[in-house]
Design a protein around this motif. Structure first.
Motif, PDB file in Angstrom:
ATOM      1  N   UNK A 120       0.836  -1.222   0.000  1.00  0.00           N
ATOM      2  CA  UNK A 120       0.000   0.000   0.000  1.00  0.00           C
ATOM      3  C   UNK A 120       0.854   1.248   0.000  1.00  0.00           C
ATOM      4  N   UNK A 121       2.165   1.056   0.100  1.00  0.00           N
ATOM      5  CA  UNK A 121       3.069   2.210   0.062  1.00  0.00           C
ATOM      6  C   UNK A 121       4.438   1.732  -0.366  1.00  0.00           C
ATOM      7  N   UNK A 122       5.280   2.692  -0.736  1.00  0.00           N
ATOM      8  CA  UNK A 122       6.641   2.356  -1.108  1.00  0.00           C
ATOM      9  C   UNK A 122       7.544   3.403  -0.498  1.00  0.00           C
ATOM     10  N   UNK A 123       8.566   2.879   0.262  1.00  0.00           N
ATOM     11  CA  UNK A 123       9.491   3.838   0.877  1.00  0.00           C
ATOM     12  C   UNK A 123      10.660   4.062  -0.059  1.00  0.00           C
ATOM     13  N   UNK A 124      10.917   5.290  -0.346  1.00  0.00           N
ATOM     14  CA  UNK A 124      12.061   5.618  -1.210  1.00  0.00           C
ATOM     15  C   UNK A 124      12.776   6.791  -0.571  1.00  0.00           C
ATOM     16  N   UNK A 125      14.074   6.560  -0.291  1.00  0.00           N
ATOM     17  CA  UNK A 125      14.801   7.555   0.467  1.00  0.00           C
ATOM     18  C   UNK A 125      14.110   7.741   1.801  1.00  0.00           C
ATOM     19  N   UNK A 126      13.852   9.002   2.153  1.00  0.00           N
ATOM     20  CA  UNK A 126      13.201   9.219   3.427  1.00  0.00           C
ATOM     21  C   UNK A 126      11.725   9.569   3.248  1.00  0.00           C
ATOM     22  N   UNK A 127      11.196   9.222   2.047  1.00  0.00           N
ATOM     23  CA  UNK A 127       9.786   9.551   1.790  1.00  0.00           C
ATOM     24  C   UNK A 127       8.969   8.299   1.575  1.00  0.00           C
ATOM     25  N   UNK A 128       7.696   8.401   1.874  1.00  0.00           N
ATOM     26  CA  UNK A 128       6.798   7.291   1.626  1.00  0.00           C
ATOM     27  C   UNK A 128       5.885   7.645   0.472  1.00  0.00           C
ATOM     28  N   UNK A 149      10.009   2.493 -12.339  1.00  0.00           N
ATOM     29  CA  UNK A 149      10.569   3.829 -12.587  1.00  0.00           C
ATOM     30  C   UNK A 149      11.938   3.952 -11.961  1.00  0.00           C
ATOM     31  N   UNK A 150      12.042   3.464 -10.746  1.00  0.00           N
ATOM     32  CA  UNK A 150      13.313   3.539 -10.019  1.00  0.00           C
ATOM     33  C   UNK A 150      14.414   2.794 -10.782  1.00  0.00           C
ATOM     34  N   UNK A 165      11.512  11.989  -8.183  1.00  0.00           N
ATOM     35  CA  UNK A 165      10.610  12.528  -9.188  1.00  0.00           C
ATOM     36  C   UNK A 165      10.331  11.512 -10.286  1.00  0.00           C
ATOM     37  N   UNK A 166      11.305  10.622 -10.515  1.00  0.00           N
ATOM     38  CA  UNK A 166      11.112   9.575 -11.514  1.00  0.00           C
ATOM     39  C   UNK A 166       9.937   8.688 -11.127  1.00  0.00           C
ATOM     40  N   UNK A 167       9.775   8.458  -9.821  1.00  0.00           N
ATOM     41  CA  UNK A 167       8.683   7.613  -9.350  1.00  0.00           C
ATOM     42  C   UNK A 167       7.336   8.218  -9.730  1.00  0.00           C
ATOM     43  N   UNK A 168       7.238   9.529  -9.560  1.00  0.00           N
ATOM     44  CA  UNK A 168       5.983  10.207  -9.932  1.00  0.00           C
ATOM     45  C   UNK A 168       5.742  10.106 -11.424  1.00  0.00           C
TER      46      UNK A 168
END
Lengths: 607, 370
Positions: free
Chosen positions: A349-357, A387-388, A438-441
């Motif tokens: 339901x979420x993906x943690x990337x760096x320090x953001x969810x 994307x990552x 931003x690539x994720x978005x």
């Protein structure tokens, strides 16, 4: 009787006086004779020519503009006869006074007549200046009955453009307006004259050279107040060519009905050749208003409308593609060998990337999903990871190869480019380096990406037809009045999608499942008798929030609500139609745009 | 009983020339009103009117022939006085038509007394000059009375305003006075005086009259406005070329480019349709009638007849000269009719009466011994 006079004068005296008088008379008559000789013999030719110019007028016969038909030969646009009243200043003598009198008779605005006179101040005085178009029959009768009080006023019958179905396909068909001084001076329109109408938008503009035809000429004899006494010679006008659209009027009408009251656009293409079957943009305008003469206020209302009725959102509207972009992301990842059809990711339901969810649209997560299911259920977490792995520039390369970020080449003016963001683009634009997050978005179609509905429709059509990206076509052929072919517009393949058959099959399966699996995001669209392949999209208007919630979307003010997308083709195997629907601020793609796409497909395939 | 010699001496030449001119006039008038779309509805009435005026004029002419013209010598003063009274009546109770008051209306028939002045003034002057003619010429002492007689109707006509007719009256009077000779010193003085009057008179002209003169000097300045008439008339005349466009085929005329084509610009119609050959022939006929008038003056054996004939002939001459010169763009546009050709009842009647007087003088030349 006194005879004293005989003492003072005699008959010789009289003879002398009378001879003097006779000499004077002879001299006077000789002067007249000499003048007569000068005017009639010496200058005769010149005056004969001037007298010809006096009463022979060359009139231009406006060519009837070419007609517009749909793909089935249904007449969409024709010309109807209309009465125009013009003034010829040479015949009017005092043109301003005559114009004022006419305004009085017709109960029209004096200022508009005078300003038309002023605008034409530099024209030769024998050229008619149109004061008012499309007179009513009553107005014509009023002018005719006051003819003797209105020297130089002429009524002419002109073909006037008539958009039979009003707003129907108005953005695609376009509209006309009077040719501008600059256009006339440019030399590009040798067959136009001032006062003529010229295509300003849509097909009317793109195919102007075919529509216009060649004006005829008529030599007429006029009297001193400009009334035509008789016609001396006529050279008929050559009518404009008839244009056959690729449009299906029935589908177009259905599409517009489905879009009624909404703001957005819908496009339908024939995937096998890129023919545009329907193209609608809402709100719309009535192109008849432009030829009938729009008041300043009416024009202002039209252009100041916040929903931009004058813009064709199908080609001019640029929106983030939302989840429909996952088609591109999936294609890139498969082709780059980063994943296979079977590769699974777990979505909590979420993906943690760096320090953001980064949240998936489904708060509870999709669990372990493969690529096909990730497409069908539009799992954001799966595509964040694609994307990552891809990185922005690799993804951008595929997006560009899919026809995004560039004009589709449709023969309509003002087409927007859209935007495929790259790292160098962002640096150039903002001076800030690309952030990996931003690539994720971008991978799920949010962020900087911008597409037009037509671009998306071309893409989904290419996915459906096995990978050929056609240039969309709005006009299939052009004919003469007698039906002989003037020009046929062939289908042009722009690119082949950068995808193998297996890749396309995998994406297709995802699109089929999205509509035909109960858990698919497009389940609402499924039909029992037609197998539809499609993809929903919800494009955020406000920047991505960590917490996305459909219920909350409905509570937002309209301008902040998400745009709804649906792209589809049907039947899933050898498709006959590809559809894209975009509803501005419509909310969720499936519920707002999906049913419209479904009904368009049903209307087209089932009649 | 009519004297047999009267019949023998009847001037068939003058009558023939008159009827010839009148016929040309009728043909031209027919063309002028027939082809024109504007006045198409008026053809019938226009013809009836002109025909009845011709009848009245012809009757007047024939009546005049039966009386010895010396009768005019006796009653000249009364005729003159009657004309002046009529002019005063016009000024007080005349009908205004397009800005000028020239007409008297009797039971639906309108009539211009100023036209009668063109006959009355020559009679009055001939009567006066014939009593004091001398080889040395008139002096100021002789001239002040005729000057007043001319100035009274002249002033009344200018006030109407009808500059054209006033001008003709002045030209007739001037011609007659010059004919009976003015003493040299007096002539120089009068010349200087009239130049002064002309200069002062400019300031009393109406704006439109000044404009006409200015436009005449340069018609191209205002080709659609006041210069239009002159330009269109010149085009009409010039486009006739050598042989003309043919009867009823004048386009300038037929399409109403010619202003006032049945009155002031009748000659343009003729010149357009008959060309140089036709109009030159017309000028010759006109010249013959004027020359014949002078011949009648010559053959008359008594001064009243001679001077009166000169006066009547000068009326014909000046009107033709001014009217044609105007149509040819040689003179500014002033409303002067072409005698026997232009449409216009009063003008036709006064011309026919004048011809009647000439016929009268011509056939009674034997009654006086030289």
């Amino acid at each position: 009787m006194s005879d004293t006079y005989l003492k003072t004068v005699d008959s010789d005296w009289y003879r002398q006086r009378l001879s003097g008088a006779l000499i004077f008379v002879v001299a006077a008559f000789l002067v007249l004779l000499a003048r007569l000789y000068y005017l009639q013999i010496v200058r005769g030719e010149d005056y004969r020519r001037q007298s010809q110019n006096n009463w022979v007028r060359l009139q231009s016969i406006p060519p009837p503009r070419g007609l517009i038909f749909d793909r089935n030969g249904t007449l969409l646009v024709d010309n109807r006869p209309s009465f125009s009243v013009s003034i010829v200043r040479e015949d009017a003598k005092d043109a301003r006074a005559v114009a004022l009198r006419l305004a009085d008779f017709l109960k029209e605005d004096e200022q508009s007549f005078l300003s038309k006179l002023d605008k034409a101040g530099g024209w030769p005085s024998f050229k008619p200046i149109v004061l008012k178009r499309d007179l009513s029959r009553n107005a014509v009768a009023v002018v005719e009955s006051h003819k003797l009080d209105l020297p130089g006023i002429v009524i002419s019958i002109e073909p006037m453009r008539h958009y039979i179905h009003g707003e129907l396909a108005s953005h695609l068909i376009g509209y006309l307006s009077e040719i501008s001084e600059e256009q006339l001076k440019s030399g590009r329109y040798p067959d136009h004259k001032s006062g003529d109408f010229i295509g300003k938008f849509g097909v009317e503009k793109s195919y102007e050279s075919f529509f216009h035809g060649r004006p005829g000429r008529r030599k007429v004899q006029v009297n001193a107040i400009g009334q035509i006494i008789r016609v001396l010679e006529t050279m008929e006008a050559e009518p404009g060519k008839n244009v056959f659209l690729t449009l299906d009027a029935g589908l177009q009408r259905k599409t517009e009905a489905l879009l009624a009251g909404k703001v957005g656009a819908a496009v339908a293409l024939d995937p096998s050749n890129g023919h545009v079957l329907a193209m609608a943009s809402r709100p719309a305008f009535d192109p008849n208003a432009f030829v009938e003469g729009m008041t300043f206020d009416a024009w202002n209302t039209l252009v100041s409308n916040a929903f931009h009725p004058m813009s064709n959102k199908a080609i001019q509207g640029q929106y983030p593609p939302g989840s429909t972009f996952k088609i591109v992301t999936a294609m890139a990842a498969l082709e780059e060998g980063l994943v296979t059809r079977e590769t699974r990711f777990y979505c909590p339901g979420y993906y943690r990337y760096g320090n953001r969810t980064y949240r998936c649209w489904s708060r509870h997560g999709h669990g372990s999903v493969d690529l096909v299911r990730a497409m069908a259920e539009s799992c954001d977490v799966y595509f964040f990871q694609l994307g990552e792995k891809l990185g922005i520039d690799r993804l951008a390369r595929y997006a560009t190869a899919c026809g995004l970020g560039q004009k589709t080449g449709v023969a309509l003016a003002n087409e927007a480019l859209g935007l495929v963001p790259t790292s160098s683009w962002k640096f150039k634009k903002t001076g800030v380096p690309w952030q990996a997050g931003e690539t994720l978005s971008v991978a799920i179609g949010q962020g900087f990406n911008l597409v037009t509905p037509l671009q998306m429709c071309c893409l989904i059509a290419a996915v459906g037809n096995g990978g050929i990206l056609y240039r969309p076509v709005v006009v299939s052929r052009i004919e003469d009045g007698d039906g002989s072919l003037v020009k046929e517009i062939p289908a042009v393949a722009r690119h082949v999608l950068p995808a193998t058959k297996a890749t396309l099959e995998c994406i297709k399966q995802g699109l089929i499942d999205a509509v035909n699996q109960r858990r698919g995001t497009g389940w609402i669209v499924h039909l029992n008798d037609i197998k539809i392949a499609g993809k929903t999209g919800t494009a955020q208007v406000v920047s991505m929030e960590p917490d996305r919630n459909q219920e909350k979307n409905k509570e937002r003010p309209l301008r902040l609500r998400d745009h709804a997308w649906f792209v589809a083709f049907a039947p899933a195997v050898s498709p006959k139609i590809a559809v894209t629907v975009l509803i501005e601020h419509g909310g969720h793609g499936a519920s707002a745009a999906g049913p419209i796409a479904r009904e368009m497909i049903r209307a087209f395939l089932k009649g | 009983m009519i004297d047999r010699r009267l019949v023998e001496h009847f001037d068939w030449i003058l009558l023939g020339l008159t009827l010839l001119l009148q016929s040309i006039g009728i043909l031209t008038l027919y063309s002028a009103v027939n082809a024109s779309a504007d006045v198409a509805g008026l053809i019938g009435p226009l013809y009836m009117k002109q025909a009845s005026w011709f009848g009245i004029g012809a009757m007047g002419m024939i009546t005049l022939v039966f009386f010895n013209y010396r009768w005019l010598h006796r009653w000249g003063g009364l005729i003159y006085a009657a004309c002046v009274v009529l002019l005063v009546v016009v000024a007080l109770a005349g009908r205004d038509i397009s800005g000028s008051r020239r007409w008297l209306v009797f039971g639906g028939v309108s009539f211009q007394p100023s036209e009668m002045v063109k006959i009355a003034v020559p009679i009055m002057l001939a009567r006066y000059f014939s009593d004091r003619i001398s080889a040395t010429g008139m002096t100021l002492k002789d001239l002040w009375r005729p000057l007043i007689w001319v100035l009274i109707p002249f002033g009344l006509i200018v006030r109407q305003p009808d500059l054209g007719t006033a001008l003709i009256v002045a030209l007739i009077a001037g011609s007659m006075t010059l004919f009976v000779k003015i003493e040299r010193r007096c002539l120089l003085g009068l010349g200087g005086g009239s130049a002064l009057v002309a200069g002062v008179g400019w300031f009393f002209l109406k704006a439109y009259q000044k404009q006409r003169i200015a436009i005449f000097l340069d018609p191209e300045k205002d080709p659609l406005g006041a210069g239009y008439h002159i330009i269109q008339s010149k085009i009409a005349v010039g486009s006739g070329m050598l042989t003309g466009k043919g009867f009823l085929k004048g386009t300038q005329n037929a399409l109403s480019f010619l202003p006032e084509q049945h009155t002031d610009f009748i000659f343009s119609v003729l010149a357009e349709e008959w060309g140089f050959l036709g109009s030159a022939l017309f000028l010759v006929v006109y010249f013959l009638i004027v020359a014949w008038g002078l011949n009648i003056a010559m053959r008359s054996k008594e001064p009243f007849g001679t001077i009166l004939a000169v006066g009547i002939t000068s009326m014909m001459f000046w009107q033709a000269l001014i009217n044609i010169a105007m149509a040819l763009g040689l003179l500014p546009v002033v409303g002067v009719t072409l005698p026997l050709v232009s449409y216009g009842g009063s003008s036709l009647v006064s011309t026919l009466l004048g011809i009647g007087i000439l016929l009268n003088i011509s056939m009674r030349r034997f009654m006086f011994k030289g």
